[in-house]
Enzyme design. Sequence first.
Site, PDB file in Angstrom:
ATOM      1  N   PRO A  65       0.844  -1.188   0.000  1.00 31.56           N
ATOM      2  CA  PRO A  65       0.000   0.000   0.000  1.00 31.56           C
ATOM      3  C   PRO A  65       0.891   1.254   0.000  1.00 31.56           C
ATOM      4  CG  PRO A  65      -0.031  -1.084   2.150  1.00 31.56           C
ATOM      5  CD  PRO A  65       0.709  -1.989   1.225  1.00 31.56           C
ATOM      6  N   HIS A  66       0.427   2.282  -0.725  1.00 32.44           N
ATOM      7  CA  HIS A  66       1.277   3.468  -0.823  1.00 32.44           C
ATOM      8  C   HIS A  66       0.447   4.698  -1.147  1.00 32.44           C
ATOM      9  CE1 HIS A  66       1.102   1.514  -4.808  1.00 32.44           C
ATOM     10  NE2 HIS A  66       0.993   2.754  -5.263  1.00 32.44           N
ATOM     11  N   GLY A  67       1.051   5.842  -1.002  1.00 32.61           N
ATOM     12  CA  GLY A  67       0.367   7.089  -1.302  1.00 32.61           C
ATOM     13  C   GLY A  67       1.259   8.274  -1.003  1.00 32.61           C
TER      14      GLY A  67
ATOM     15  N   TYR B 512       0.550   9.378  -8.347  1.00 35.58           N
ATOM     16  CA  TYR B 512       1.944   9.177  -8.739  1.00 35.58           C
ATOM     17  C   TYR B 512       2.625  10.463  -9.203  1.00 35.58           C
ATOM     18  CZ  TYR B 512       0.904   4.307  -8.149  1.00 35.58           C
ATOM     19  OH  TYR B 512       0.541   3.112  -7.595  1.00 35.58           O
TER      20      TYR B 512
END
Lengths: 153, 596
Positions: A65-67, B512
């Site tokens: 999970p990332h952000g 992103y």
Amino acid sequence: MPLTDLVARNAIIPALKANGKKQALHELATKAAELIGQPDRAIYEILLQRERLGSTAVGNGIAIPHGKLGKLDRLFGLFARLDRSIEFDALDGQPVDLIFLLLAPESAGADHLKALARVARLLRDADTAKKLRESRDADAIYAVLALPPASAA
Amino acid sequence: MQSLDTVSLVILLGAMLLLVGILSSLIAMRFGAPLLLVFLLLGMLAGEAGPGGIVFNDVQTAYLVGSISLALILFDGGFRTRLQTFRTVLGPSVLLATVGVVVTTALVAPVARFVLDLGWTEALLVGAVVGSTDAAAVFFLLHAHGLRLRPRVGATLEIESATNDPAAIFLTVLLVEILLLGNQSWDVIAVTIARQAILGGLIGYVAGKAIVLFLNRIGLQQGLHAPFVAVGALVVFGLAASLQASGFLAVYLAGLIVGNRPTRAHNSIGVFLDATTWLAQIVMFVLLGLLVWPERLVSSIGPALIVALALTLIARPVAVFLCLAPYRFSLRERIFVSWVGLRGAVGIFLASIPLLVGLPAAYLYFDVAFVVVLFSLLVQGWSIAVAARKLDIAFPRADPLPQRVELDLPGQMAQELVGYSVAANSPYLRRGLLPSWAKPSLVVRDERVFTPEEAESVRQGDYIYLLAPPEKAQALDRFFVDMPPPARPDPRLLGDFFVSGDVTLGALAEIYGLQVAPEHTEKPLADYFAEERRRPIKQDDTLLLGPIGLLAHRVEGGRVTTVGLRLAEPDDDVGAQSLIARLKRMARRALAALRG
């Protein structure tokens, strides 16, 4: 490059207890909030926002999970090995037991992408994943993450 | 009624003979044997000395038919020669096609003079008759073995063979004329040569331009384009020949010009000429076969074989090494070009000219040419693949080129339809590769025709038709070659993360940190794929979105449902660092050296 530049020794949870994806993400957000001094609610929301596009479970029991978190000053990684694997809507349908959380400052840009790619590629290596699963405590996990990819592979 | 019966009988026999000739091509194809030889043998068998027992000795008819046939064959040869390939190897090929022919002729002559007991002019005529390599034989044998030669070698050989016929024809016609006229002074001969060449070239050039102009300006009936061109070729030939110019040179040049200009109905003209050439070759060689007395061959086979050996082992290699000397070819390539001096139909046709005009001892030329061609095709023809491999000339893998179908689109000339059968391991099917100028337009599957949208994803065994500019059609071949699959999947194609195809570009950009045009923020990834690719998406198609690689990971009904994200190359910075580190080390060492 080893992943220890992203993960501090105290950002490793060797045996996280969770019953599902949401609970796991919540636990991780809380732990991260503790370490970087940001509200856990904001972190949790950011992680959920990314999960809505598609699960960050990349297969073979691994999720990343990332952000992006505006007020962060550097890339922040948190690793958790789950006590019991949980459902994470993975593409390959496998339950997840290794989670690497990566938060990036708003300005990280390309570094964010490179770090994510590095994490994904290291954990995709079957040998590394196996070693992480066999590790019982934070020190052992840290040692595996500290291995350069060449010897980990 | 008597004469009518004769006519019917001639038609019946002639047509039957042609039919057998056409069918015999099946046998020849199977064994890779030269078709022309098969036609010739057929004529011999049907002739008075063979089991057929047909008496045919109308030399005038044979000359007329032979000339028409050769004019058409030469026009077709020019038509199929691509000037573009010409340019890259113009030098070596043209030298081989001119100087090479003269050198070959000059070197064969002494041997022929000695073993056949001839005068110098007659001996030179023998040399000229076997002096040119045969385009049909070279093309067929190079392609039939699926040899992929280094482009330079292959093109040199092909263009040499396609362009040296005029030189040999020229020499032959000239020598025949000298022999017919008896003793002419050399200045008269020189003037004759010059006039033939210059006038022939001029007529051919102007006529070629004129044919193109007429073809594109005048709206002929659809089916009449091709006959117009073919008959035009005969007019060029007849005109040039009656003006004492070289008709063969003229017709070849005209073909070259017509073939390399965009014209209406280009492909149907090609198909028609192809058919005409086949028919011309069959007629010509069956007729020549009828003229030959095989039993006489036995007496001249010995000397003829010596001529063949001298040609193959001495004259051709010397000519090749001489002509290629100014160019950069390796020794192996020179040897290979020497060995692939295939003789064929033209040699036999040239040998028939003395026969047709009634020179004394004319059968001798024919016999020698026959043996030389047979020797060349059997020994060189069948050893060509071995030679290429032994000399390391061919590429290790010989991909047979895919079958390409080209269809004209009346009304314009910029585009045509190019069709391929889709092979399992073609780059097109495997990776969705296609040049931007080619537009998939039709898919034929199970005998039904679909638009690309209807067909959804193209599968193995489908036939695909693409719109493409005619001059680029050939370049599509490599996208449809059936290549063996690579050893393992390209790891770069694996996605790091996966998102749904319904995710908008804007959402992805936000997470992103990508730059996306404002009008694209609401666009789902699946639509982005569809718009960028303009065809049904296949699994593993890739696209770029800023620094991120998008991979069609899962596709349903030509639409991407799951998109793989290839975020970045993590090794990029490492490579840069090590380079900088190396530079630093070098700088430090240099400094130390300066100090020390």
